[in-house]
Design an enzyme around this catalytic site. Sequence first.
Site, mmCIF file in Angstrom:
data_model
loop_
_atom_site.group_PDB
_atom_site.id
_atom_site.type_symbol
_atom_site.label_atom_id
_atom_site.label_comp_id
_atom_site.label_asym_id
_atom_site.label_seq_id
_atom_site.Cartn_x
_atom_site.Cartn_y
_atom_site.Cartn_z
ATOM 1 C CD GLU A 190 -1.756 -8.019 3.419
ATOM 2 O OE1 GLU A 190 -1.507 -6.865 3.041
ATOM 3 O OE2 GLU A 190 -2.416 -8.263 4.440
ATOM 4 C CB ALA A 217 -0.889 -0.024 1.244
ATOM 5 C CD GLU A 276 1.364 -5.339 6.251
ATOM 6 O OE1 GLU A 276 2.254 -6.108 6.664
ATOM 7 O OE2 GLU A 276 0.765 -5.525 5.186
ATOM 8 N N GLY A 316 0.916 -5.105 1.319
ATOM 9 C CA GLY A 316 -0.183 -5.416 0.400
ATOM 10 C C GLY A 316 0.290 -6.144 -0.853
HETATM 11 N N1 DAK Z 1 4.461 3.399 -0.599
HETATM 12 C C1 DAK Z 1 4.817 4.547 -1.233
HETATM 13 N N2 DAK Z 1 6.014 4.732 -1.806
HETATM 14 C C2 DAK Z 1 6.890 3.726 -1.743
HETATM 15 C C3 DAK Z 1 6.602 2.492 -1.108
HETATM 16 C C4 DAK Z 1 5.301 2.345 -0.514
HETATM 17 N N3 DAK Z 1 4.888 1.204 0.068
HETATM 18 N N4 DAK Z 1 7.690 1.705 -1.191
HETATM 19 C C5 DAK Z 1 8.605 2.388 -1.877
HETATM 20 N N5 DAK Z 1 8.138 3.613 -2.201
HETATM 21 C C6 DAK Z 1 8.821 4.655 -2.943
HETATM 22 C C7 DAK Z 1 9.935 5.295 -2.084
HETATM 23 O O1 DAK Z 1 9.398 6.272 -1.217
HETATM 24 C C8 DAK Z 1 10.818 5.877 -3.167
HETATM 25 O O2 DAK Z 1 10.216 7.053 -3.645
HETATM 26 P P1 DAK Z 1 11.105 8.410 -3.888
HETATM 27 O O3 DAK Z 1 11.798 8.668 -2.603
HETATM 28 O O4 DAK Z 1 12.051 7.995 -4.999
HETATM 29 O O5 DAK Z 1 10.098 9.424 -4.284
HETATM 30 C C9 DAK Z 1 10.729 4.850 -4.284
HETATM 31 O O6 DAK Z 1 9.521 4.117 -4.050
HETATM 32 C C10 DAK Z 1 11.899 3.870 -4.269
HETATM 33 O O7 DAK Z 1 11.964 3.278 -2.961
HETATM 34 P P2 DAK Z 1 13.310 3.310 -2.061
HETATM 35 O O8 DAK Z 1 14.169 4.492 -2.417
HETATM 36 O O9 DAK Z 1 12.909 3.150 -0.650
HETATM 37 O O10 DAK Z 1 14.041 2.000 -2.595
HETATM 38 P P3 DAK Z 1 15.005 1.043 -1.788
HETATM 39 O O11 DAK Z 1 15.561 0.093 -2.785
HETATM 40 O O12 DAK Z 1 15.975 1.837 -0.950
HETATM 41 O O13 DAK Z 1 14.072 0.241 -0.778
HETATM 42 C C11 DAK Z 1 12.125 -1.045 -0.126
HETATM 43 C C12 DAK Z 1 13.066 -0.606 -1.280
HETATM 44 C C13 DAK Z 1 10.955 -1.854 -0.752
HETATM 45 C C14 DAK Z 1 12.886 -1.939 0.851
HETATM 46 C C15 DAK Z 1 11.616 0.225 0.606
HETATM 47 O O14 DAK Z 1 11.102 1.144 -0.387
HETATM 48 C C16 DAK Z 1 10.528 -0.053 1.564
HETATM 49 O O15 DAK Z 1 10.756 -0.571 2.659
HETATM 50 N N6 DAK Z 1 9.309 0.332 1.181
HETATM 51 C C17 DAK Z 1 8.144 0.190 2.053
HETATM 52 C C18 DAK Z 1 7.643 -1.231 1.963
HETATM 53 C C19 DAK Z 1 6.561 -1.467 2.969
HETATM 54 O O16 DAK Z 1 6.695 -1.246 4.163
HETATM 55 N N7 DAK Z 1 5.434 -1.935 2.437
HETATM 56 C C20 DAK Z 1 4.264 -2.174 3.242
HETATM 57 C C21 DAK Z 1 3.324 -1.040 3.105
HETATM 58 S S1 DAK Z 1 2.017 -1.196 4.294
HETATM 59 C C22 DAK Z 1 -4.957 -2.019 6.488
HETATM 60 C C23 DAK Z 1 -5.102 -1.776 5.143
HETATM 61 C C24 DAK Z 1 -4.030 -1.876 4.289
HETATM 62 C C25 DAK Z 1 -2.807 -2.237 4.752
HETATM 63 C C26 DAK Z 1 -2.656 -2.447 6.095
HETATM 64 C C27 DAK Z 1 -3.719 -2.332 6.943
HETATM 65 N N8 DAK Z 1 -6.065 -1.897 7.407
HETATM 66 C C28 DAK Z 1 -7.157 -2.873 7.208
HETATM 67 C C29 DAK Z 1 -5.784 -1.577 8.750
HETATM 68 C C30 DAK Z 1 -1.669 -2.332 3.865
HETATM 69 C C31 DAK Z 1 -0.420 -2.119 4.354
HETATM 70 C C32 DAK Z 1 0.807 -2.078 3.542
HETATM 71 O O17 DAK Z 1 0.936 -2.567 2.438
#
Ligand code: DAK
Length: 257
Positions: A111, A63, A131, A108
């Site tokens: 998932e 997400a 998360e 997500g």
């Molecule tokens: N969202 C938005 N932007 C993202 C992103 C994300 N999930 N992941 C990466 N990006 C963006 C980065 O901000 C960066 O953008 P700029 O800075 O260039 O503008 C670009 O993509 C490249 O990422 P990085 O520079 O960070 O690249 P790296 O190779 O250094 O790192 C990484 C890659 C995948 C390890 C890192 O980007 C990372 O940790 N990203 C976050 C991954 C993450 O935590 N994903 C889970 C998201 S939470 C719910 C409903 C929905 C959900 C939960 C609950 N309720 C029912 C309560 C859903 C939750 C999720 O999915």
Amino acid sequence: MAIDVARDGYVATVTIDRPEALNAFDAPHLEALLALLRTLRDDRSVRCAIVTGAGDRAFSAGADIKRMATFGPREGRAFAALGHAVTKAIETLPQPVIAAVNGYAFGGGCELALACDIRICSENAAFAQPEVTLGIPPGWGGTQRMPRVVGPGIAAEIIFTGRRVGAAEALRIGLVNAVYPADRLPHEAQALAARIAANSPRAVRAAKAAMSRAFSGEPAAGLNSELDLFGAAFATDDQTIGMEAFIAKQVAEFADE
Ligand code: DAK
């Protein structure tokens, strides 16, 4: 920004195309994917679908955290409901769905892959449910589907720690069926999908429908449903075509629906 679809024979490949954000999902991308899944559902010329990510770094980083950061409870709930609708639409698509995980599948994104019937990945793939490190629990079905795929103990460790699972471990714990060099993944996904698509589409759909009940309700209900679907297959041409081809030592050619 797009959700793309490409056709090759009976196979539709759906690509999450937002590489600048590692294919993270905002609401417009979720809505676009949902709309596309609804058209695939009714398209009998599609016998198998593949879901993958654009670029060579990510399947989907989950997400969109930047958008979620400003959500209040109402927007959060609406966004979660949209994510649920997408994962449910994949899971209940009549045709089998293969996740070709070509890099990060986080949150997500993981998932989404779990909602698919089969997962294969590239050597550089990494899976995680991070998360809890962001202050939220998994919200698009990971708490339900991860334990079914890898078992409750391993799922609990992955979800409670938020740690990354690399391709080799994913293969070992059954999160993916196979690992390929990144440049071979699209070809292998297409070959697997084509192999499924060569079979009776009606029989494959019936098998998917019956398997979907394997983990819901009493086992007896699932077995009864298998019985019904098995019986119904004997009213189709595919059953005759398939069995006659076997007896004649020929390859069965199943007609479109
Ligand atoms: N969202 C938005 N932007 C993202 C992103 C994300 N999930 N992941 C990466 N990006 C963006 C980065 O901000 C960066 O953008 P700029 O800075 O260039 O503008 C670009 O993509 C490249 O990422 P990085 O520079 O960070 O690249 P790296 O190779 O250094 O790192 C990484 C890659 C995948 C390890 C890192 O980007 C990372 O940790 N990203 C976050 C991954 C993450 O935590 N994903 C889970 C998201 S939470 C719910 C409903 C929905 C959900 C939960 C609950 N309720 C029912 C309560 C859903 C939750 C999720 O999915």
